[in-house]
Design a protein around this motif. Structure first.
Motif, mmCIF file in Angstrom:
data_model
loop_
_atom_site.group_PDB
_atom_site.id
_atom_site.type_symbol
_atom_site.label_atom_id
_atom_site.label_comp_id
_atom_site.label_asym_id
_atom_site.label_seq_id
_atom_site.Cartn_x
_atom_site.Cartn_y
_atom_site.Cartn_z
ATOM 1 N N SER A 178 2.162 1.573 -3.453
ATOM 2 C CA SER A 178 0.980 1.889 -4.458
ATOM 3 C C SER A 178 0.486 3.426 -4.308
ATOM 4 C CB SER A 178 -0.181 0.804 -4.093
ATOM 5 O OG SER A 178 -1.144 1.134 -4.847
ATOM 6 N N GLY B 39 -0.118 -0.716 -7.962
ATOM 7 C CA GLY B 39 -1.390 -0.512 -7.392
ATOM 8 C C GLY B 39 -2.546 -1.195 -8.151
ATOM 9 N N SER C 201 0.754 -1.163 -0.007
ATOM 10 C CA SER C 201 -0.131 0.060 0.006
ATOM 11 C C SER C 201 0.923 1.316 -0.078
ATOM 12 C CB SER C 201 -0.994 -0.045 1.300
ATOM 13 O OG SER C 201 -1.980 -1.075 1.358
ATOM 14 N N ALA D 56 -4.971 3.535 -7.084
ATOM 15 C CA ALA D 56 -4.024 2.946 -6.025
ATOM 16 C C ALA D 56 -4.409 1.557 -5.690
ATOM 17 C CB ALA D 56 -3.862 4.089 -4.964
#
Length: 651
Positions: A449, A606, A446, A458
């Motif tokens: 991303s 992502g 995360s 994302a």
């Protein structure tokens, strides 16, 4: 929409809430195979630790072991202010309805959707993570409910967007895709166009929406039967005491060193399901019939293809998985022979699959030691990844220890625009260290991303979600095995790793094949009687475990207790995710920097492209057998090392 909370979105094909990862908050999706009635492999014979006499209160936990949610909102006043702003934005959405035939209006509507999503996500994530700190705290119970209602309100306010765009003429949609001012939304528009062939007329869609509650009936009925109504008999434990069998205790009985205990629990479990075989077969058959209805209504060639369509996964990904695992079954048979030898039994039964293979081995690892070891194990991912990991360790991303009222389990979550967070309930053992590296894999996925994609692009799909976390585990395992000089410790680690392959690749693929067979039979007009379901399932167990295994008759009823079968064609993602992660790990360890660069590119992508394309660009083509074959080569090496240790003289 990507920011809808998990209770609303995870049950939908291709749906995922923001920053979602394994074990994330309120889960409607099937459990990861490491938990629940999928009966995955635990760490072998993990020592039972003494339970603290009293769980500490939240206020008694040292600040350095608590996450810093102030990085999202400094205080309640800041949350309230943003809540007011989100409400205003939601109210403004109505002005766009009926105006989306103009590119400028569509662009402005997409921008508003992103703006609403950004704020609602922050509000929802903060409120729920505060609630998870102490679930008994009424202030954050109320805040969680308030954020849930807001997200539903936002979804309703923007519900016109997709249908209105899909109602446009084909040439208008093509023009929008080519329009430079809509370039940031090209992938969104292409996805809408791709879905258009399976979107029905307004009246037909309305009718399907009205039967939605009816279509959930098989899952609801199974859940009530399985969790509320089924009553299991008492069985004897190792001390000879009669203890009531339950879902939670079943795996503990199968981990017993006493084969009689394992056998009695196994037979009691499946005798209980057998008494309801007609009801349970009807329930599963109804779920399959529902799937066939929707596939036909939406003009898909099959239920399988409908289920894969949401993530744009080619059918070959599914069939290659099954075919390649079939080709690797001799490795499973070899492992079963090794398991028989380690257990010292003449016959290996189905109830012996979770019995501990090595003597109890206690690895006491504090949280600070776990951080150091995981950081060392992830050095192959390069300096930049290492810095990001250390940032997570030092900047209060992690809520470490259990406290009174804290949500159980572990997850990685967060909101776009701030760093990710990780919730743990850390114990000083090997299992908790693997949990730490797993969740930090999600968190850094995360982190990369969000840092490289705009809000809309994302969020990665569930198909990709387990790759980064499982890769971290693979690198940690490789590090521990290379470092270990203790025969007992090495066997402990290798048996854990081998059982991960057995439960996450072979077992989940067997589940996936069972789903494929029963849906094909239903599509051909055949009946799914309890006898037919049991025959199919028993035959698959014979195939997957081989002649070296005594496939007990009772196992034919196992299909009746697997909740994953009510979220059809989902479990294959466990096997593909594990295989993709193992393939990445092998490439990184074999090739070094070129493979690291490709992998970091994967993390940074992502959801900017379809999942299969993102993996392919990074060097893992899930439409080919190669990643699964690479995973199987690692499994073979694990078995070889175990065989050598078994045959070598004991220390």
């Amino acid at each position: 929409m990507k920011w809808l909370p998990v209770l609303l979105s995870l049950t939908l094909l291709g749906g995922a809430p923001p920053r979602i990862a394994a074990g994330a908050p309120p889960a409607a999706a099937p459990a990861h195979p490491a938990s629940g009635s999928a009966d995955a492999a635990p760490l072998p014979n993990l020592p039972r630790r003494a339970i603290m006499s009293q769980v500490p209160k939240r206020s008694e936990t040292a600040p350095e072991y608590r996450w810093k949610l102030e990085d999202i909102f400094a205080d309640q006043a800041a949350w309230d202010k943003e809540y007011g702003k989100a409400k205003e934005l939601i109210r403004s959405a109505a002005a766009f309805q009926g105006t989306l035939s103009e590119a400028s209006r569509l662009k402005a509507c997409f921008e508003l959707e992103d703006d609403i999503g950004y704020h609602v996500e922050r509000l929802y994530v903060f409120a729920n993570m505060k609630h998870h700190e102490d679930t008994a705290e009424p202030q954050y119970q109320a805040l969680s409910e308030k954020s849930q209602k807001l997200s539903v309100e936002a979804g309703e306010a923007l519900s016109f967007l997709t249908p209105e765009v899909l109602a446009l003429p084909e040439e208008k949609l093509e023009a929008f895709i080519a329009d430079p001012q809509l370039a940031p939304y090209k992938h969104t528009l292409e996805e809408m166009k791709r879905q258009k062939a399976h979107v029905l007329s307004k009246n037909e869609e309305s009718l399907l929406a009205q039967v939605g509650n009816i279509s959930s009936a098989p899952n609801t009925i199974f859940s009530m039967l399985n969790n509320a109504d089924l009553k299991f008999p008492k069985v004897r434990n190792e001390q000879g005491e009669e203890v009531e069998l339950s879902h939670g205790r079943y795996i503990e009985f199968l981990e017993s060193r006493d084969q009689n205990v394992r056998r009695e629990a196994f037979k009691a479990m499946y005798d209980t399901y057998g008494k309801l075989k007609n009801t349970l077969a009807s329930t599963l058959s109804a779920n399959v019939t529902k799937n066939v209805f929707y596939a036909k209504a939406r003009k898909y060639p099959s239920v399988l293809e409908m289920s894969l369509y949401g993530d744009n996964i080619p059918k070959t990904v599914y069939t290659n998985l099954i075919d390649t695992v079939h080709g690797s079954l001799p490795l499973m048979y070899r492992y079963m022979e090794l398991r028989k030898k380690l257990l010292g039994v003449d016959e290996l039964h189905m109830y012996d699959l979770f019995a501990p293979l090595v003597d109890e081995f206690d690895m006491k690892i504090t949280f600070d030691e776990a951080k150091k070891i995981t950081a060392e194990s992830l050095k192959p991912l390069g300096e930049d990844y290492g810095k990001a990991l250390q940032q997570g360790y030092s900047d209060s991303w992690i809520d470490v220890y259990e406290n009174e009222g804290k949500r159980s389990g572990a997850y990685s979550w967060g909101a776009y625009g701030t760093h990710p967070y990780v919730l743990l309930n850390h114990k000083d053992n090997l299992n908790s260290m693997f949990t730490l590296t797993h969740e930090m894999g999600h968190a850094l996925h995360s982190f990369y991303s969000d840092g490289n994609q705009k809000y809309r692009d994302a969020q990665y799909t569930i198909f990709l979600a387990e790759v980064a976390s499982t890769l971290n585990e693979a690198l940690l395992m490789d590090h521990l095995l290379k470092k270990s000089t203790d025969r007992k410790e090495k066997m402990y680690l290798l048996t854990y790793y081998a059982d991960q392959f057995r439960t996450t690749v072979f077992r989940q693929t067997m589940f996936a094949e069972f789903e494929k067979i029963i849906h094909e039979k239903a599509e051909a007009g055949e009946s799914l009687t309890p006898q037919e379901l049991s025959k199919i399932y028993y035959g698959l167990n014979e195939l997957y475990y081989g002649k070296g295994m005594t496939v007990d008759k009772d196992i034919e009823m196992e299909w009746a207790r697997i909740p994953h079968f009510y979220n059809s064609f989902y479990v294959y993602k466990y096997a593909t995710g594990f295989s993709a992660a193992t393939s990445f790990a092998k490439q990184i360890l074999d090739e070094g920097q070129p493979a690291v660069d490709r992998y970091l590119g994967f993390l940074k992508s992502g959801g900017s492209d379809f999942s299969i394309n993102i993996l392919r660009k990074a060097g893992v083509d899930m439409s080919s057998p190669e990643p699964i074959e690479q995973a199987m080569s690692v499994f073979e090496d694990v078995i070889r090392q175990l065989e050598e240790l078994v045959d070598s003289p004991s220390e």
